[in-house]
Write a protein that holds these residues in place. Structure first.
Motif, mmCIF file in Angstrom:
data_model
loop_
_atom_site.group_PDB
_atom_site.id
_atom_site.type_symbol
_atom_site.label_atom_id
_atom_site.label_comp_id
_atom_site.label_asym_id
_atom_site.label_seq_id
_atom_site.Cartn_x
_atom_site.Cartn_y
_atom_site.Cartn_z
ATOM 1 N N SER A 56 49.038 -0.582 121.362
ATOM 2 C CA SER A 56 47.617 -0.287 121.433
ATOM 3 C C SER A 56 47.142 0.238 120.088
ATOM 4 C CB SER A 56 47.305 0.727 122.540
ATOM 5 O OG SER A 56 47.852 1.993 122.223
ATOM 6 N N LEU A 57 45.859 0.033 119.815
ATOM 7 C CA LEU A 57 45.222 0.530 118.599
ATOM 8 C C LEU A 57 43.976 1.300 118.980
ATOM 9 C CD1 LEU A 57 45.313 -2.562 116.190
ATOM 10 C CD2 LEU A 57 46.710 -0.503 116.022
ATOM 11 N N ALA A 58 43.639 2.293 118.196
ATOM 12 C CA ALA A 58 42.432 3.077 118.448
ATOM 13 C C ALA A 58 41.444 2.887 117.307
ATOM 14 C CB ALA A 58 42.775 4.556 118.598
ATOM 15 N N LEU A 59 40.157 2.920 117.646
ATOM 16 C CA LEU A 59 39.101 2.825 116.647
ATOM 17 C C LEU A 59 37.916 3.647 117.124
ATOM 18 C CD1 LEU A 59 37.836 1.523 114.070
ATOM 19 C CD2 LEU A 59 36.956 -0.272 115.584
ATOM 20 N N ASP A 60 37.389 4.496 116.234
ATOM 21 C CA ASP A 60 36.183 5.246 116.549
ATOM 22 C C ASP A 60 34.977 4.379 116.223
ATOM 23 O OD1 ASP A 60 37.521 7.562 117.376
ATOM 24 O OD2 ASP A 60 37.698 8.284 115.314
ATOM 25 N N ALA A 61 34.157 4.105 117.230
ATOM 26 C CA ALA A 61 32.964 3.280 117.044
ATOM 27 C C ALA A 61 31.947 3.627 118.116
ATOM 28 C CB ALA A 61 33.309 1.794 117.121
ATOM 29 N N CYS A 62 30.683 3.598 117.740
ATOM 30 C CA CYS A 62 29.581 3.801 118.690
ATOM 31 C C CYS A 62 29.693 5.143 119.418
ATOM 32 C CB CYS A 62 29.525 2.650 119.690
ATOM 33 S SG CYS A 62 29.454 1.009 118.931
ATOM 34 N N GLY A 63 30.182 6.150 118.719
ATOM 35 C CA GLY A 63 30.254 7.485 119.276
ATOM 36 C C GLY A 63 31.362 7.711 120.278
ATOM 37 N N ARG A 64 32.357 6.824 120.296
ATOM 38 C CA ARG A 64 33.474 6.996 121.221
ATOM 39 C C ARG A 64 34.746 6.453 120.599
ATOM 40 N NH1 ARG A 64 31.850 3.714 126.386
ATOM 41 N NH2 ARG A 64 29.750 4.386 125.801
ATOM 42 N N ARG A 65 35.871 6.753 121.245
ATOM 43 C CA ARG A 65 37.157 6.250 120.786
ATOM 44 C C ARG A 65 37.519 5.017 121.626
ATOM 45 N NH1 ARG A 65 42.035 8.330 118.105
ATOM 46 N NH2 ARG A 65 40.431 8.906 116.623
ATOM 47 N N LEU A 66 37.605 3.867 120.958
ATOM 48 C CA LEU A 66 38.012 2.639 121.626
ATOM 49 C C LEU A 66 39.530 2.510 121.578
ATOM 50 C CD1 LEU A 66 34.955 2.118 121.007
ATOM 51 C CD2 LEU A 66 35.536 -0.295 120.792
ATOM 52 N N SER A 67 40.096 1.957 122.629
ATOM 53 C CA SER A 67 41.538 1.716 122.692
ATOM 54 C C SER A 67 41.770 0.245 123.003
ATOM 55 C CB SER A 67 42.183 2.599 123.759
ATOM 56 O OG SER A 67 43.579 2.370 123.815
ATOM 57 N N LEU A 92 34.496 -6.821 111.159
ATOM 58 C CA LEU A 92 33.319 -7.330 111.863
ATOM 59 C C LEU A 92 32.741 -6.275 112.801
ATOM 60 C CD1 LEU A 92 31.346 -9.544 112.637
ATOM 61 C CD2 LEU A 92 33.063 -10.453 114.220
ATOM 62 N N ALA A 93 33.593 -5.617 113.575
ATOM 63 C CA ALA A 93 33.112 -4.613 114.526
ATOM 64 C C ALA A 93 32.369 -3.482 113.817
ATOM 65 C CB ALA A 93 34.290 -4.064 115.334
ATOM 66 N N LYS A 94 32.960 -2.964 112.742
ATOM 67 C CA LYS A 94 32.326 -1.855 112.044
ATOM 68 C C LYS A 94 31.126 -2.327 111.215
ATOM 69 C CE LYS A 94 33.418 1.875 112.109
ATOM 70 N NZ LYS A 94 33.025 2.990 113.022
ATOM 71 N N PHE A 95 31.127 -3.591 110.783
ATOM 72 C CA PHE A 95 29.940 -4.139 110.130
ATOM 73 C C PHE A 95 28.765 -4.158 111.105
ATOM 74 C CE2 PHE A 95 27.213 -7.885 109.826
ATOM 75 C CZ PHE A 95 26.557 -7.611 108.633
ATOM 76 N N LEU A 96 29.009 -4.606 112.332
ATOM 77 C CA LEU A 96 27.939 -4.641 113.334
ATOM 78 C C LEU A 96 27.371 -3.252 113.565
ATOM 79 C CD1 LEU A 96 29.521 -7.070 115.967
ATOM 80 C CD2 LEU A 96 27.730 -7.621 114.310
ATOM 81 N N GLU A 97 28.255 -2.276 113.723
ATOM 82 C CA GLU A 97 27.801 -0.907 113.944
ATOM 83 C C GLU A 97 26.988 -0.405 112.750
ATOM 84 O OE1 GLU A 97 29.701 3.401 115.261
ATOM 85 O OE2 GLU A 97 30.870 2.081 113.961
ATOM 86 N N HIS A 98 27.495 -0.647 111.545
ATOM 87 C CA HIS A 98 26.828 -0.175 110.326
ATOM 88 C C HIS A 98 25.479 -0.875 110.146
ATOM 89 C CE1 HIS A 98 26.537 1.610 106.373
ATOM 90 N NE2 HIS A 98 26.455 0.432 105.795
ATOM 91 N N ALA A 99 25.421 -2.175 110.436
ATOM 92 C CA ALA A 99 24.170 -2.917 110.285
ATOM 93 C C ALA A 99 23.120 -2.438 111.279
ATOM 94 C CB ALA A 99 24.427 -4.417 110.472
ATOM 95 N N VAL A 100 23.540 -2.121 112.500
ATOM 96 C CA VAL A 100 22.611 -1.580 113.494
ATOM 97 C C VAL A 100 22.145 -0.191 113.070
ATOM 98 C CG1 VAL A 100 22.442 -0.702 115.858
ATOM 99 C CG2 VAL A 100 23.455 -2.956 115.430
#
Length: 283
Positions: A56-67, A92-100
């Motif tokens: 599993s991998l974790a990523l902080d995005a959109c104000g939460r921790r994704l797993s 791509l995921a963090k680009f979308l968040e940053h662009a929004v």
């Protein structure tokens, strides 16, 4: 004027700066040479954001921790690439968040589809940003994809996420394209010459006149990328989003980010007003 450095403000639903591919007249070959010359991808760190041996991998995005669950053992099966997360999916995921967050993109209420979703990172983030997302892949990849959607897109998400089967080159289920898609997303979908034709058939089937396609991919094979860009430019306007537009913590010279918008039919091009754009220059 240095055409290679010219930027166009806005393409499709994205309002940020975009460098039109082939603006200098050098076409797909020139774009590919530019990316390899500027980025030197082979010399850059491989798997900077991911760990393929982890379950599993974790990523902080959109104000939460994704797993994100992975299946490292599946990588031993020939042709299986969607069992783990790749750097381009993080980009791509963090680009979308940053662009929004920066006001360059609005996904609220938009209908989106992720191609070759694999572990589903980009599609899950798009749903958390407000899009109604269909995450698609081959039939044998859907079990892991569903687990990640269920794990990361709950009832408090601003958008929604569903999983569906989609085989590139086949006629898509009418429910995938009706109502029309505003966005098509993909990471690491440009990976072999054999898959380019089917990928482009599917992109043309999915894209309407108001669809914005955003693709992130690792720079592994210049021949494959040139083949894709050459074929795509026949039906799409193609732009490259420079790294300055990406999330500042998720940039990699091994990854390129492209945006595609379908060209209007030849018979009606003379009746379609030209898009307004402003030319700026990078240094």
């Amino acid at each position: 004027m240095d055409d290679a450095a010219a930027l166009r403000l806005g393409m499709g639903a994205y309002s940020g700066a975009v460098r039109p591919v082939g603006a200098s007249g050098s076409g797909a070959a020139g774009e590919t040479m530019l990316l390899w010359a500027l980025g030197q991808p082979a010399a850059q760190r491989h798997n900077a954001f991911v760990h393929h041996a982890a379950h599993s991998l974790a990523l902080d995005a959109c104000g939460r921790r994704l797993s994100l669950l992975q299946s490292p053992s599946s990588m031993a099966t020939p042709g299986v690439t969607g069992a783990v997360v790749w750097d381009s999916a993080f980009v791509l995921a963090k680009f979308l968040e940053h662009a929004v967050d920066s006001g360059r993109l609005d996904l609220r209420g938009a209908r989106a589809l992720e191609l070759g979703a694999g572990c589903g990172l980009a599609g899950c983030v798009a749903a958390l940003l407000g899009a109604d997302v269909l995450l698609t892949d081959l039939p044998d990849r859907l079990k892991l994809l569903r687990k990640n959607v269920d794990l990361n897109v709950g009832g408090d998400a601003r958008g929604s996420a569903q999983v569906a089967e989609l085989v590139w080159g086949d006629e898509p289920d009418p429910e995938l394209v009706d109502p029309p898609l505003q966005f098509v997303l993909g990471s690491d979908v440009i990976y072999s010459e054999e898959a380019v034709d089917d990928l482009l058939v599917t992109l043309k089937q999915l894209a309407g006149p108001h669809t914005t396609i955003i693709l992130a991919g690792e720079l592994r094979n210049d021949v494959v990328l040139e083949c894709f860009l050459e074929a795509a430019m026949a039906d799409f306007q193609v732009g490259c989003i420079e790294q300055e537009q990406w999330h500042p913590d998720f940039r990699s010279r091994r990854v390129a980010l492209f945006i595609l918008v379908k060209k209007p039919p030849l018979a009606s091009q003379s009746d379609v007003p030209l898009p307004h754009f402003v030319m700026t220059h990078t240094r």
